[in-house]
Design a protein around this motif. Structure first.
Motif, PDB file in Angstrom:
ATOM      1  N   TRP A  21       0.820  -1.206   0.000  1.00 20.84           N
ATOM      2  CA  TRP A  21       0.000   0.000   0.000  1.00 20.84           C
ATOM      3  C   TRP A  21       0.854   1.256   0.000  1.00 20.84           C
ATOM      4  N   THR A  22       0.350   2.271  -0.656  1.00 23.15           N
ATOM      5  CA  THR A  22       0.893   3.630  -0.574  1.00 23.15           C
ATOM      6  C   THR A  22      -0.307   4.547  -0.346  1.00 23.15           C
ATOM      7  N   VAL A  23      -0.036   5.751   0.087  1.00 22.92           N
ATOM      8  CA  VAL A  23      -1.122   6.715   0.260  1.00 22.92           C
ATOM      9  C   VAL A  23      -1.794   6.959  -1.087  1.00 22.92           C
ATOM     10  N   GLY A  31     -11.065   6.960  -4.463  1.00 20.13           N
ATOM     11  CA  GLY A  31     -11.594   7.890  -5.437  1.00 20.13           C
ATOM     12  C   GLY A  31     -11.418   9.362  -5.109  1.00 20.13           C
ATOM     13  N   VAL A  32     -10.353   9.673  -4.380  1.00 18.99           N
ATOM     14  CA  VAL A  32     -10.059  11.067  -4.049  1.00 18.99           C
ATOM     15  C   VAL A  32      -8.573  11.329  -4.276  1.00 18.99           C
ATOM     16  N   SER A  33      -8.184  12.586  -4.199  1.00 19.55           N
ATOM     17  CA  SER A  33      -6.766  12.931  -4.368  1.00 19.55           C
ATOM     18  C   SER A  33      -5.971  12.442  -3.165  1.00 19.55           C
ATOM     19  N   ARG A  34      -4.679  12.321  -3.384  1.00 18.54           N
ATOM     20  CA  ARG A  34      -3.782  11.875  -2.313  1.00 18.54           C
ATOM     21  C   ARG A  34      -3.857  12.806  -1.109  1.00 18.54           C
ATOM     22  N   ALA A  35      -3.798  14.113  -1.357  1.00 20.27           N
ATOM     23  CA  ALA A  35      -3.827  15.095  -0.263  1.00 20.27           C
ATOM     24  C   ALA A  35      -5.146  15.048   0.494  1.00 20.27           C
ATOM     25  N   THR A  36      -6.241  14.981  -0.238  1.00 23.35           N
ATOM     26  CA  THR A  36      -7.559  14.916   0.403  1.00 23.35           C
ATOM     27  C   THR A  36      -7.674  13.654   1.244  1.00 23.35           C
ATOM     28  N   PHE A  37      -7.221  12.543   0.673  1.00 25.43           N
ATOM     29  CA  PHE A  37      -7.298  11.277   1.397  1.00 25.43           C
ATOM     30  C   PHE A  37      -6.470  11.322   2.685  1.00 25.43           C
ATOM     31  N   ASP A  43      -7.585  13.010  10.028  1.00 20.52           N
ATOM     32  CA  ASP A  43      -8.601  13.696  10.834  1.00 20.52           C
ATOM     33  C   ASP A  43      -9.555  12.704  11.492  1.00 20.52           C
ATOM     34  N   LEU A  44      -9.980  11.687  10.756  1.00 23.23           N
ATOM     35  CA  LEU A  44     -10.982  10.750  11.277  1.00 23.23           C
ATOM     36  C   LEU A  44     -10.392   9.625  12.118  1.00 23.23           C
ATOM     37  N   VAL A  45      -9.198   9.157  11.746  1.00 22.65           N
ATOM     38  CA  VAL A  45      -8.599   8.009  12.442  1.00 22.65           C
ATOM     39  C   VAL A  45      -7.658   8.450  13.560  1.00 22.65           C
ATOM     40  N   GLY A  46      -7.080   9.628  13.408  1.00 18.93           N
ATOM     41  CA  GLY A  46      -6.193  10.131  14.455  1.00 18.93           C
ATOM     42  C   GLY A  46      -4.723   9.885  14.205  1.00 18.93           C
ATOM     43  N   GLU A  47      -4.406   9.267  13.087  1.00 18.85           N
ATOM     44  CA  GLU A  47      -3.016   9.069  12.695  1.00 18.85           C
ATOM     45  C   GLU A  47      -2.964   8.922  11.177  1.00 18.85           C
ATOM     46  N   PRO A  48      -1.805   9.186  10.576  1.00 20.13           N
ATOM     47  CA  PRO A  48      -1.684   9.083   9.119  1.00 20.13           C
ATOM     48  C   PRO A  48      -1.896   7.649   8.634  1.00 20.13           C
ATOM     49  N   PRO A  49      -2.273   7.484   7.377  1.00 19.41           N
ATOM     50  CA  PRO A  49      -2.574   6.146   6.857  1.00 19.41           C
ATOM     51  C   PRO A  49      -1.450   5.132   7.004  1.00 19.41           C
ATOM     52  N   MET A  50      -0.219   5.526   6.717  1.00 14.05           N
ATOM     53  CA  MET A  50       0.874   4.563   6.783  1.00 14.05           C
ATOM     54  C   MET A  50       1.222   4.202   8.229  1.00 14.05           C
ATOM     55  N   ALA A  51       1.040   5.124   9.155  1.00 14.95           N
ATOM     56  CA  ALA A  51       1.243   4.808  10.573  1.00 14.95           C
ATOM     57  C   ALA A  51       0.172   3.819  11.034  1.00 14.95           C
ATOM     58  N   TYR A  52      -1.059   4.044  10.589  1.00 13.48           N
ATOM     59  CA  TYR A  52      -2.145   3.121  10.925  1.00 13.48           C
ATOM     60  C   TYR A  52      -1.840   1.735  10.365  1.00 13.48           C
TER      61      TYR A  52
END
Length: 109
Positions: A21-23, A31-37, A43-52
């Protein structure tokens, strides 16, 4: 999980933790931009995607080490690490012990 974008990404991460996986890949799946995602996920999970993803993979590895007799190498590949060494480095950084020590120290009731 109720958010369309983040919920889809979380489902994918949980169903396919070993995928490379990558961001950008997650954003594309959602279905959204990398920055938006990245912003929305954090904001919703409380940590960045790769940390999660790292936390999720290590949690899965810890569980597999206790529940199965799979080698550390096999567990590493199952959760998305390229080698036992890679898993061991990450595992020790987060949990403070090696995967093999976690297995031998954990008593299954």
């Amino acid at each position: 999980m109720g958010d369309r974008v983040v919920g889809r990404a979380l489902r994918l991460l949980h169903e396919q933790p070993a995928r490379r996986w990558t961001v950008a890949a997650l954003a594309g799946e959602a279905g959204v931009s990398r920055a938006t995602f990245a912003r929305r996920f954090t904001d919703l999970v409380g940590e960045p995607p790769m940390a999660y993803l790292t936390d999720w993979r290590l949690s899965l590895a810890a569980d597999l080490l206790v529940r199965t007799d799979a080698t550390v190498e096999a567990v590493a590949h199952q959760v998305g690490y390229g080698s036992a060494f890679g898993l061991s480095v990450a595992f020790k950084r987060v949990y403070g012990i090696r995967p093999s020590d976690h297995r031998s120290a954990t008593v299954v009731a």
